[in-house]
Every structure is written in structure tokens, then in C-alpha cells.
Design a protein around this motif. Structure first.
Motif, PDB file in Angstrom:
ATOM      1  N   MET A  18      49.880 -94.462  -4.344  1.00  0.00           N
ATOM      2  CA  MET A  18      49.643 -95.123  -5.623  1.00  0.00           C
ATOM      3  C   MET A  18      48.430 -96.034  -5.575  1.00  0.00           C
ATOM      4  SD  MET A  18      51.685 -94.308  -8.175  1.00  0.00           S
ATOM      5  CE  MET A  18      52.167 -95.606  -9.288  1.00  0.00           C
ATOM      6  N   LEU A  19      48.287 -96.801  -4.497  1.00  0.00           N
ATOM      7  CA  LEU A  19      47.116 -97.668  -4.370  1.00  0.00           C
ATOM      8  C   LEU A  19      45.837 -96.845  -4.422  1.00  0.00           C
ATOM      9  CD1 LEU A  19      48.260-100.073  -1.502  1.00  0.00           C
ATOM     10  CD2 LEU A  19      47.748-100.768  -3.842  1.00  0.00           C
ATOM     11  N   GLY A  20      45.803 -95.772  -3.632  1.00  0.00           N
ATOM     12  CA  GLY A  20      44.606 -94.942  -3.569  1.00  0.00           C
ATOM     13  C   GLY A  20      44.283 -94.264  -4.882  1.00  0.00           C
ATOM     14  N   ILE A  21      45.300 -93.715  -5.554  1.00  0.00           N
ATOM     15  CA  ILE A  21      45.084 -93.017  -6.819  1.00  0.00           C
ATOM     16  C   ILE A  21      44.529 -93.966  -7.874  1.00  0.00           C
ATOM     17  CG2 ILE A  21      46.261 -91.885  -8.737  1.00  0.00           C
ATOM     18  CD1 ILE A  21      45.832 -90.051  -6.368  1.00  0.00           C
ATOM     19  N   TYR A  22      45.141 -95.129  -7.998  1.00  0.00           N
ATOM     20  CA  TYR A  22      44.621 -96.118  -8.947  1.00  0.00           C
ATOM     21  C   TYR A  22      43.197 -96.546  -8.559  1.00  0.00           C
ATOM     22  CZ  TYR A  22      49.101 -96.933 -11.339  1.00  0.00           C
ATOM     23  OH  TYR A  22      50.246 -96.810 -12.097  1.00  0.00           O
ATOM     24  N   GLY A  23      42.977 -96.724  -7.255  1.00  0.00           N
ATOM     25  CA  GLY A  23      41.651 -97.136  -6.803  1.00  0.00           C
ATOM     26  C   GLY A  23      40.576 -96.125  -7.148  1.00  0.00           C
ATOM     27  N   ILE A  24      40.901 -94.847  -7.035  1.00  0.00           N
ATOM     28  CA  ILE A  24      39.935 -93.789  -7.366  1.00  0.00           C
ATOM     29  C   ILE A  24      39.517 -93.877  -8.827  1.00  0.00           C
ATOM     30  CG2 ILE A  24      39.672 -91.284  -7.641  1.00  0.00           C
ATOM     31  CD1 ILE A  24      41.664 -91.090  -5.197  1.00  0.00           C
ATOM     32  N   ALA A  25      40.499 -93.966  -9.719  1.00  0.00           N
ATOM     33  CA  ALA A  25      40.191 -94.045 -11.150  1.00  0.00           C
ATOM     34  C   ALA A  25      39.393 -95.303 -11.473  1.00  0.00           C
ATOM     35  CB  ALA A  25      41.481 -94.008 -11.962  1.00  0.00           C
ATOM     36  N   LEU A  26      39.753 -96.415 -10.847  1.00  0.00           N
ATOM     37  CA  LEU A  26      39.021 -97.665 -11.071  1.00  0.00           C
ATOM     38  C   LEU A  26      37.573 -97.540 -10.606  1.00  0.00           C
ATOM     39  CD1 LEU A  26      41.797-100.144  -9.918  1.00  0.00           C
ATOM     40  CD2 LEU A  26      40.709-100.211 -12.172  1.00  0.00           C
ATOM     41  N   LEU A  27      37.364 -96.919  -9.447  1.00  0.00           N
ATOM     42  CA  LEU A  27      36.005 -96.748  -8.925  1.00  0.00           C
ATOM     43  C   LEU A  27      35.174 -95.847  -9.831  1.00  0.00           C
ATOM     44  CD1 LEU A  27      36.956 -96.356  -5.163  1.00  0.00           C
ATOM     45  CD2 LEU A  27      35.431 -98.136  -6.074  1.00  0.00           C
ATOM     46  N   ARG A  37      46.211 -84.013  -5.492  1.00  0.00           N
ATOM     47  CA  ARG A  37      46.346 -84.697  -6.771  1.00  0.00           C
ATOM     48  C   ARG A  37      45.230 -85.698  -7.015  1.00  0.00           C
ATOM     49  NH1 ARG A  37      50.857 -85.403  -9.447  1.00  0.00           N
ATOM     50  NH2 ARG A  37      49.340 -86.117 -10.990  1.00  0.00           N
ATOM     51  N   SER A  38      44.591 -86.170  -5.956  1.00  0.00           N
ATOM     52  CA  SER A  38      43.527 -87.169  -6.113  1.00  0.00           C
ATOM     53  C   SER A  38      42.364 -86.634  -6.934  1.00  0.00           C
ATOM     54  CB  SER A  38      43.036 -87.644  -4.742  1.00  0.00           C
ATOM     55  OG  SER A  38      42.318 -86.622  -4.057  1.00  0.00           O
ATOM     56  N   ALA A  39      42.174 -85.311  -6.910  1.00  0.00           N
ATOM     57  CA  ALA A  39      41.087 -84.702  -7.691  1.00  0.00           C
ATOM     58  C   ALA A  39      41.305 -84.897  -9.189  1.00  0.00           C
ATOM     59  CB  ALA A  39      40.976 -83.214  -7.367  1.00  0.00           C
ATOM     60  N   ASP A  40      42.567 -84.978  -9.612  1.00  0.00           N
ATOM     61  CA  ASP A  40      42.869 -85.184 -11.028  1.00  0.00           C
ATOM     62  C   ASP A  40      42.404 -86.542 -11.516  1.00  0.00           C
ATOM     63  OD1 ASP A  40      44.124 -82.713 -10.977  1.00  0.00           O
ATOM     64  OD2 ASP A  40      46.114 -83.566 -10.636  1.00  0.00           O
ATOM     65  N   PHE A  41      42.154 -87.453 -10.591  1.00  0.00           N
ATOM     66  CA  PHE A  41      41.752 -88.807 -10.946  1.00  0.00           C
ATOM     67  C   PHE A  41      40.288 -89.090 -10.616  1.00  0.00           C
ATOM     68  CE2 PHE A  41      46.271 -88.628 -10.574  1.00  0.00           C
ATOM     69  CZ  PHE A  41      46.738 -89.411 -11.613  1.00  0.00           C
ATOM     70  N   GLY A  42      39.550 -88.016 -10.275  1.00  0.00           N
ATOM     71  CA  GLY A  42      38.109 -88.154 -10.085  1.00  0.00           C
ATOM     72  C   GLY A  42      37.617 -88.123  -8.664  1.00  0.00           C
ATOM     73  N   LEU A  93      43.076 -98.596 -21.868  1.00  0.00           N
ATOM     74  CA  LEU A  93      41.847 -97.886 -22.236  1.00  0.00           C
ATOM     75  C   LEU A  93      41.800 -96.471 -21.690  1.00  0.00           C
ATOM     76  CD1 LEU A  93      39.210-100.721 -21.670  1.00  0.00           C
ATOM     77  CD2 LEU A  93      39.951 -99.792 -23.867  1.00  0.00           C
ATOM     78  N   HIS A  94      42.430 -96.226 -20.539  1.00  0.00           N
ATOM     79  CA  HIS A  94      42.220 -94.955 -19.838  1.00  0.00           C
ATOM     80  C   HIS A  94      43.491 -94.157 -19.579  1.00  0.00           C
ATOM     81  CE1 HIS A  94      38.128 -96.324 -19.239  1.00  0.00           C
ATOM     82  NE2 HIS A  94      38.563 -97.423 -18.656  1.00  0.00           N
ATOM     83  N   HIS A  95      44.624 -94.538 -20.174  1.00  0.00           N
ATOM     84  CA  HIS A  95      45.874 -93.843 -19.868  1.00  0.00           C
ATOM     85  C   HIS A  95      45.863 -92.386 -20.311  1.00  0.00           C
ATOM     86  CE1 HIS A  95      46.557 -94.972 -24.104  1.00  0.00           C
ATOM     87  NE2 HIS A  95      47.355 -93.925 -24.140  1.00  0.00           N
ATOM     88  N   ASP A  96      45.017 -92.071 -21.313  1.00  0.00           N
ATOM     89  CA  ASP A  96      44.970 -90.680 -21.771  1.00  0.00           C
ATOM     90  C   ASP A  96      43.818 -89.893 -21.160  1.00  0.00           C
ATOM     91  OD1 ASP A  96      43.031 -92.116 -23.060  1.00  0.00           O
ATOM     92  OD2 ASP A  96      43.472 -91.358 -25.069  1.00  0.00           O
ATOM     93  N   LYS A  97      43.013 -90.540 -20.319  1.00  0.00           N
ATOM     94  CA  LYS A  97      41.906 -89.857 -19.655  1.00  0.00           C
ATOM     95  C   LYS A  97      42.331 -89.275 -18.318  1.00  0.00           C
ATOM     96  CE  LYS A  97      37.088 -90.503 -18.180  1.00  0.00           C
ATOM     97  NZ  LYS A  97      35.943 -91.457 -18.114  1.00  0.00           N
ATOM     98  N   TYR A  98      43.269 -89.934 -17.673  1.00  0.00           N
ATOM     99  CA  TYR A  98      43.790 -89.500 -16.381  1.00  0.00           C
ATOM    100  C   TYR A  98      45.307 -89.309 -16.505  1.00  0.00           C
ATOM    101  CZ  TYR A  98      39.322 -91.473 -14.759  1.00  0.00           C
ATOM    102  OH  TYR A  98      38.001 -91.773 -14.586  1.00  0.00           O
ATOM    103  N   PRO A  99      45.900 -88.431 -15.692  1.00  0.00           N
ATOM    104  CA  PRO A  99      47.348 -88.153 -15.806  1.00  0.00           C
ATOM    105  C   PRO A  99      48.221 -89.204 -15.129  1.00  0.00           C
ATOM    106  CG  PRO A  99      46.393 -86.764 -14.110  1.00  0.00           C
ATOM    107  CD  PRO A  99      45.234 -87.513 -14.727  1.00  0.00           C
TER     108      PRO A  99
END
Length: 349
Positions: free
Chosen positions: A176-185, A205-210, A308-314
Motif C-alpha cells: 500500500m505504501l509503495g502503490i500510493y507513493g507511485i501515484a503521488l510521484l 499491479r504497480s503498472a496500473d498506478f504509473g 482529485l485522482h480517485h477516478d484516474k487510478y484504480p
């Protein structure tokens, strides 16, 4: 370790002191730190009400900025605002803090999320949630997302296109930390974000978040032949450790460029003694930063980011099965299986 998990249904509207807020818990999430407590890897005072991640609806409030009926999330620790760490802006390290899910019942009754209600003491950050943030989206905000917002506040600003500066990042860990961090970055403007994890399912799954997923076997297949490395030495501007494994530090230092920044977030346990070369840190002029929890500002920014971004990433897919509180043991086993990013608990079913 003997822990006492209390399922308590308090009298509606009971508030005993100023600035307390009583919240009916909509959904709680099981954090890895709670698993560490349950298996004896983390010491927690008991009897207590475990759990800190969650969201809910205000039942009663003695705070003027929080009203009955508000949907909210809460900070995982209180702050006094007057001690030395608080004077430095480090309210997350308040000398007088009370930590949600880690406090004796007699000191702070119901200050834990694995209950029908949570009673937040004075000094607890309370942030309102917009309607778009469903319980599945909102429940993990007040731990992994807010913590990663704090982590990103420690890195240099991303430069404008064409200008030199931090633009390539590596996230170690696809939890969870990493996935959120990816989207934030990505939303902060980083041109590329690598993610490394031994768990291939989570890594994919990390690819889904960029992220650009890289398994350790692919990243460093032959340490003696740097030409085979996908993540090249001295090529990364920012590395964020979000996996809790001390053995990743050597490779993280190797990938950082001169003047790079290394942020440690996940290494919050006993088995975290580092075996690194200070020569590398000094000669590369690296910044090594530790991040633990967050302030009320970071929690507010986390809610805003997800709004702002809940609908941009799953993000909604990160919540796995939801159990009734009566099946708490089954929920814990589901969380321990590592098949899901988060397992939820609905205390009212």
C-alpha cells in the motif's frame, strides 16, 4: 502476547471532555503494523482497542469545526501543540501523544478502529471526506497515503521540462505504501517511476498506478555485469524504501545518482539494523531521510489528493474482502495471506 479487543457499543453521544469527537466507524482496514502486534513482533500496551485505519460518521462532537453527520477520517495520533517536537512542526512525534490502536483503554477509551465507535481525544486531527470518497477508498487514507504524502514532502521539487533535477524515482515495495507513493510521484511530475518487489502479483499491479515494474531478478541479474542491469547505477534521483526489508538498502544506494535522496519509510521494526557504507553516502553527497507517520497537514493533503485522482487510478481495487467484526480472526488470516492490499472490517455487521 495477550491482547484484548473490545467490541463496545457506547451510549450514543457520550463525550466526557472538551474537543473530543465520537465517530461511528463505517469501515476499518487491517494495517500490517496491527498484524505485527498480533503475532508478537510489535509491543503494544493492552488491554486496548486495536486498529487505526478507517473512516466514519460523526455522532457527537465538542469541536466547533466538526459537526454531527460529517463523514471524516482521523489522525493516528494526538498532539499537544506545545512540546519541543510540536514546536518544530513534528506533531507526529509529540512527546505527549496518544496513538490510535496502541493505547490502554483506561487512558483513552475506544481510541481504536476495530470497534463500532471510535472516540478521538482532543488533539486528534479530524478531516472531512467528500461524498466521492467511498468507505473502500477512504479507510486506508489515514495511514499509508498520509505517510507517503509526508515522504514526498522530503524530496526536492521536480524541475520544469528540459531543466536538470529530480525526475526519475525508484520505489522499493509494491504494498500500500509503495502503490500510493507511485501515484503521488507520477502526479508530482516524475517522468519515470520504477517499482521493485519480490511479489510478482503485487508488482504487476504497480503498472496500473504509473510504475515501470521491475522484479529483482530482472533488475540485477548479474551484479558482476552492470550492462545487464535494467535499473542502472547512478541513474535514480529519489529512492523510497517502502518494503521494510533492510537488505534492499545496498542496491538503493547503488542506483542513486550524486546528490540523490533516499527516504526510509517501511523499516519500522526490530530487524532493521542497516549494513551500509557511509563512504557511499558521503562521496555521493546523498540525503538519507527517515519518515514516520505524518502531521495533520499531510492528512489533509492526502484527502485532497485522493479526491482529485480517485477516478484516474484504480484505488478502489486496493480494498479486498470486507468482514464483519465478529469474524475478526478470519479477517486477520485474510490480511496475513498477502493476497490483498487491504482487508476491511465492517463493525456494524
Amino acid at each position: 502476547m495477550s491482547l484484548f479487543l473490545r467490541v463496545q457499543r457506547p451510549m450514543r453521544g457520550v463525550i466526557t471532555s472538551a474537543n473530543e469527537v465520537l465517530i461511528s466507524v463505517e469501515l476499518a482496514a487491517i494495517c500490517g503494523s496491527d498484524i505485527h502486534t498480533l503475532v508478537g513482533q510489535r509491543s503494544t500496551p493492552h488491554p486496548c482497542v486495536l486498529g487505526h485505519e478507517g473512516c466514519g460518521v460523526v455522532v457527537k462532537s465538542s469541536r466547533p469545526d466538526v459537526r454531527e453527520g460529517d463523514r471524516v477520517t482521523w489522525g493516528i495520533s494526538t498532539s499537544c501543540g506545545s512540546c519541543f517536537p510540536c514546536s518544530l512542526g513534528l506533531t507526529n512525534k509529540c512527546e505527549n501523544q496518544i496513538k490510535c490502536g496502541q493505547v490502554l483503554i483506561k487512558r483513552a477509551t475506544l481510541f481504536g478502529s476495530y470497534s463500532t465507535h471510535i472516540r478521538c481525544p482532543a488533539g486528534t486531527p479530524i478531516v472531512k471526506l467528500p461524498p466521492a470518497l467511498t468507505p473502500q477508498l477512504a479507510a486506508p487514507i489515514n495511514c499509508p497515503l498520509a505517510t507517503m504524502v509526508n515522504a514526498l514532502s522530503k524530496i526536492p521539487p521536480v524541475p520544469r521540462p528540459g531543466q536538470p533535477g529530480a525526475s526519475v524515482a525508484l520505489v522499493q515495495g509494491a504494498g500500500m505504501l509503495g502503490i500510493y507513493g507511485i501515484a503521488l510521484l507520477k502526479e508530482a511530475g516524475f517522468s519515470k517511476v520504477y517499482c521493485i518487489d519480490v511479489n510478482r502479483s503485487r508488482l504487476s499491479r504497480s503498472a496500473d498506478f504509473g510504475a515501470t515494474p521491475v522484479h529483482p531478478d530482472q533488475a540485477w541479474p548479474n551484479a558482476l555485469d552492470p550492462k545487464e542491469e535494467i535499473v542502472s547505477p547512478d541513474s535514480i534521483d529519489v529512492v523510497i524504501e517502502a518494503c521494510g526489508n533492510k537488505d534492499v538498502l545496498q542496491q538503493g544506494l547503488k542506483t542513486l545518482r550524486v546528490g540523490g535522496t533516499y527516504i526510509l519509510v517501511g523499516l519500522v521494526h526490530k530487524d532493521s539494523k542497516l549494513n551500509i557504507s557511509s563512504q557511499t553516502v558521503v562521496t555521493k553527497c546523498l540525503s538519507l531521510v527517515g519518515v514516520h507517520n505524518y502531521t495533520s497537514q499531510h492528512l489533509e493533503e492526502a484527502v485532497k489528493f485522493l479526491s482529485l485522482h480517485h477516478d484516474k487510478y484504480p484505488f478502489s481495487s486496493l480494498m479486498g474482502p470486507v468482514y464483519p467484526l465478529s469474524e475478526f480472526r478470519n479477517a486477520v488470516e485474510g490480511a496475513k495471506s498477502a493476497h490483498f492490499f487491504r482487508v476491511g472490517i465492517n463493525p456494524h455487521t
